[in-house]
Design a protein around this motif. Structure first.
Motif, PDB file in Angstrom:
ATOM      1  N   ASP A  55       7.378  75.872  16.744  1.00 30.01           N
ATOM      2  CA  ASP A  55       7.209  75.491  15.351  1.00 30.01           C
ATOM      3  C   ASP A  55       6.206  74.347  15.321  1.00 30.01           C
ATOM      4  OD1 ASP A  55       7.287  74.706  12.728  1.00 30.01           O
ATOM      5  OD2 ASP A  55       9.397  74.116  12.714  1.00 30.01           O
ATOM      6  N   LEU A  56       4.937  74.690  15.181  1.00 25.86           N
ATOM      7  CA  LEU A  56       3.883  73.684  15.306  1.00 25.86           C
ATOM      8  C   LEU A  56       3.884  72.662  14.175  1.00 25.86           C
ATOM      9  CD1 LEU A  56       0.911  75.910  16.529  1.00 25.86           C
ATOM     10  CD2 LEU A  56       2.501  74.561  17.898  1.00 25.86           C
ATOM     11  N   LEU A  57       4.605  72.940  13.123  1.00 27.25           N
ATOM     12  CA  LEU A  57       4.697  71.959  12.035  1.00 27.25           C
ATOM     13  C   LEU A  57       5.644  70.812  12.381  1.00 27.25           C
ATOM     14  CD1 LEU A  57       4.785  74.340   8.937  1.00 27.25           C
ATOM     15  CD2 LEU A  57       2.807  73.195   9.969  1.00 27.25           C
ATOM     16  N   ASP A  58       6.429  70.998  13.433  1.00 26.46           N
ATOM     17  CA  ASP A  58       7.388  69.981  13.904  1.00 26.46           C
ATOM     18  C   ASP A  58       6.762  69.267  15.102  1.00 26.46           C
ATOM     19  OD1 ASP A  58       9.443  68.477  14.948  1.00 26.46           O
ATOM     20  OD2 ASP A  58      10.820  70.144  15.242  1.00 26.46           O
ATOM     21  N   TYR A  59       6.202  68.103  14.858  1.00 25.99           N
ATOM     22  CA  TYR A  59       5.446  67.390  15.900  1.00 25.99           C
ATOM     23  C   TYR A  59       6.318  67.024  17.090  1.00 25.99           C
ATOM     24  CZ  TYR A  59       2.412  63.850  18.028  1.00 25.99           C
ATOM     25  OH  TYR A  59       1.644  63.129  18.908  1.00 25.99           O
ATOM     26  N   GLU A  60       7.387  66.290  16.868  1.00 28.28           N
ATOM     27  CA  GLU A  60       8.230  65.827  17.970  1.00 28.28           C
ATOM     28  C   GLU A  60       8.885  67.003  18.697  1.00 28.28           C
ATOM     29  OE1 GLU A  60       8.404  62.912  19.175  1.00 28.28           O
ATOM     30  OE2 GLU A  60       7.331  61.784  17.621  1.00 28.28           O
ATOM     31  N   GLY A  61       9.364  67.990  17.920  1.00 30.91           N
ATOM     32  CA  GLY A  61      10.005  69.142  18.533  1.00 30.91           C
ATOM     33  C   GLY A  61       9.066  69.925  19.418  1.00 30.91           C
ATOM     34  N   THR A  62       7.822  70.081  18.977  1.00 27.13           N
ATOM     35  CA  THR A  62       6.836  70.829  19.767  1.00 27.13           C
ATOM     36  C   THR A  62       6.478  70.078  21.046  1.00 27.13           C
ATOM     37  OG1 THR A  62       5.900  71.935  17.838  1.00 27.13           O
ATOM     38  CG2 THR A  62       4.497  71.768  19.775  1.00 27.13           C
ATOM     39  N   LEU A  63       6.222  68.782  20.943  1.00 27.70           N
ATOM     40  CA  LEU A  63       5.889  68.007  22.132  1.00 27.70           C
ATOM     41  C   LEU A  63       7.033  68.028  23.147  1.00 27.70           C
ATOM     42  CD1 LEU A  63       3.965  64.807  20.968  1.00 27.70           C
ATOM     43  CD2 LEU A  63       3.079  66.800  22.174  1.00 27.70           C
ATOM     44  N   SER A  64       8.255  67.919  22.677  1.00 25.45           N
ATOM     45  CA  SER A  64       9.411  67.944  23.579  1.00 25.45           C
ATOM     46  C   SER A  64       9.538  69.297  24.263  1.00 25.45           C
ATOM     47  CB  SER A  64      10.689  67.623  22.803  1.00 25.45           C
ATOM     48  OG  SER A  64      10.656  66.305  22.306  1.00 25.45           O
ATOM     49  N   ALA A  65       9.340  70.386  23.503  1.00 22.76           N
ATOM     50  CA  ALA A  65       9.428  71.728  24.080  1.00 22.76           C
ATOM     51  C   ALA A  65       8.342  71.952  25.131  1.00 22.76           C
ATOM     52  CB  ALA A  65       9.320  72.780  22.977  1.00 22.76           C
ATOM     53  N   LEU A  66       7.138  71.456  24.865  1.00 20.52           N
ATOM     54  CA  LEU A  66       6.051  71.599  25.834  1.00 20.52           C
ATOM     55  C   LEU A  66       6.326  70.785  27.096  1.00 20.52           C
ATOM     56  CD1 LEU A  66       2.803  71.520  23.659  1.00 20.52           C
ATOM     57  CD2 LEU A  66       3.940  73.485  24.687  1.00 20.52           C
TER      58      LEU A  66
END
Length: 214
Positions: A55-66
């Motif tokens: 979900d690229l609209l979720d900054y923190e969530g995307t960085l954590s997943a990566l």
């Protein structure tokens, strides 16, 4: 997978001499199994490339997943398209859950990167709020003010000459540009925002040739 890469525009054949474990990061409204993902798999070998739906609209969530994927899968290279490329760059920023040592060992290839999502993504999705735009403006400014120069030698930009959405090649070269042995860390290929596979493979070969020199 062991492979030969051919340097672009400098006539040098390079033996990559390395076994890559690649994480593909899709763009806005994209997927880990789309056209660009398939082209990346065909270059490195499908068995060496993985991706995750984000979900690229979720900054923190995307960085954590990566960050979790890079660490858990032993990723050596991130290949990221469009909005996903903004996150590949942002991996170099300090954030909760990041492992700086892991990030330092990962190279990134940015494919038609969206370097200013606060402007570009709001054009694609006008429903995004002013608060979302402001949040991403802050992230963009942090990235501009922090990116370590040494990280430029682990970063390569591939840009299409006919990208119908945007082109940040000049900005990339000014801020993240680096050269080694006369070879620069970006190139231009023929195509649109979704680059044809044959042209993308030329760009990926040039990226690997650059990394071999560093």
């Amino acid at each position: 997978m062991w492979y030969i890469v051919i340097g672009m525009n400098h006539g040098v054949n390079e033996n990559a001499g390395m076994h890559e474990t690649v994480l593909y990061v899709h763009g806005f409204n994209g997927s880990p199994s789309g056209h660009t993902a398939q082209a990346v798999q065909n270059f490195f070998g499908a068995e060496h490339v993985s991706g995750i739906q984000l979900d690229l609209l979720d900054y923190e969530g995307t960085l954590s997943a990566l960050a979790a994927a890079v660490k858990e899968r032993g990723i050596t290279l991130i290949a990221a398209h469009s909005f996903g490329a903004f996150y590949a760059l942002s991996q170099h920023l300090p954030f909760k859950g990041a492992d700086p040592q892991t990030v330092q060992n990962v190279r990134t290839v940015l494919i038609n990167p969206c370097m200013q999502p606060s402007e570009e993504i709001t054009k694609l999705d006008p429903s995004l709020s002013d608060a979302w735009k402001k949040e991403f403006e802050e992230h963009e400014n942090r990235l501009l003010g922090y990116f370590p120069k040494l990280s430029s030698f682990r970063t390569y930009g591939i840009f299409a000459d006919g990208d119908e959405l945007f082109s940040y090649k000049d900005r990339f070269d000014k801020i993240y540009g680096a050269s080694f042995g006369g070879v620069h860390n970006s190139c231009m290929v023929c195509g649109a925002h979704r680059i044809p596979e044959t042209e993308l493979h030329k760009g990926l070969a040039a990226a690997m040739a650059f990394f071999c020199r560093v």
